[in-house]
Design an enzyme around this catalytic site. Sequence first.
Site, mmCIF file in Angstrom:
data_model
loop_
_atom_site.group_PDB
_atom_site.id
_atom_site.type_symbol
_atom_site.label_atom_id
_atom_site.label_comp_id
_atom_site.label_asym_id
_atom_site.label_seq_id
_atom_site.Cartn_x
_atom_site.Cartn_y
_atom_site.Cartn_z
ATOM 1 N N SER A 188 24.762 99.956 82.544
ATOM 2 C CA SER A 188 25.734 100.865 81.939
ATOM 3 C C SER A 188 25.444 102.302 82.343
ATOM 4 O O SER A 188 24.288 102.686 82.576
ATOM 5 C CB SER A 188 25.672 100.740 80.412
ATOM 6 O OG SER A 188 26.375 101.794 79.780
ATOM 7 N N TYR B 123 21.510 101.149 72.547
ATOM 8 C CA TYR B 123 22.251 100.417 73.570
ATOM 9 C C TYR B 123 21.769 100.810 74.964
ATOM 10 O O TYR B 123 21.469 99.959 75.807
ATOM 11 C CB TYR B 123 23.746 100.697 73.428
ATOM 12 C CG TYR B 123 24.581 100.152 74.567
ATOM 13 C CD1 TYR B 123 24.703 98.780 74.759
ATOM 14 C CD2 TYR B 123 25.241 101.007 75.456
ATOM 15 C CE1 TYR B 123 25.465 98.268 75.811
ATOM 16 C CE2 TYR B 123 25.995 100.507 76.496
ATOM 17 C CZ TYR B 123 26.103 99.145 76.671
ATOM 18 O OH TYR B 123 26.841 98.653 77.713
#
Length: 334
Positions: free
Chosen positions: A128, A153
């Site tokens: 990501s 995350y």
Amino acid sequence: MKFLVTGVAGFIGSRIAGALLGDGHEVIGLDNLNAYYDPALKQARLHELQTYENFSFRKLDISDHENLLGLPERDTIDRVIHLAAQAGVRYSLENPFAYAQSNLTGHLAMLEFCRRAAKVPMLVYASSSSVYGDDAVAPFREDANVDRPVSLYAATKRADELMSQAYAKLYDIPQIGVRFFTVYGPWGRPDMAYWSFTDRILRGETIRVFNGGKMKRDFTYIADAVAGLKAIATGRAVFAEGERAHKLYNIGHNQPVELLNFIETIEEVTGKKARMALEPMQPGDVTETCADISRMQADYGYEPKVSLKEGLQHFVDWFRTQRVAAGPAIRQGL
């Protein structure tokens, strides 16, 4: 080739699976169909894939490593596209253990799956843009220091990259990690801003705009993201001489847009004016994302083609028709 796609009922997973199936490849899809957002939307995506004879689906949680290792097709798979993960920055503040189970244990299980296969497949996995945090200098290069994450995350995704680096060195498993930059478009995720903004603007409801709108995002249309991912997954891995069998690529658009301009574009394509509540920066958010895509361009000829306005128009057209046609499968996910 025979592909295993994890997170196949997800946004990017369903789109890459469809592209591979359309090219005649065989796809085995895994998904646990969890309730992070309405599973009916995931079922609707799966319904499209199940029209292909060369597609098969297994409902399976990848963090259940024993069941994963027992997959009958394990020794015959050519490539693995690992997209299953617990997504979302803000949700990691509410349910951190979901990220440990899916993103850490799940990724480790996939590495073990590849290691123990009789024919070791190439593993392409989703990272990501969140790993860059707030310290990287735009445009973000893959060799930037990414050791100061600002969300759990992001930390789990960086941990995945490090685990993959270790397994590539230890077991010679060829791996490519893809850092996606804000992928959007039809059949997307209801928790993302472009979806919730569109829904609220069309309903005449107020949207929450964090940091007073003073943020930039590198929005990547789904077709461009899938084109890049497919080029990697079906092509020859490009590793430099002496380089370990692990490499990272950005998949983005390289044209960051300020949030207020993004909202203006939604207003333009919907024909509706937004009502905005300007709010402070949220924990875990970053002020800017911007992908340096030169590595993808050099190795795979990647060139994003869809402008933000064109992409949002495609999404709004889909949203206006499909949320009615699909009934609760989409409406309840809003």
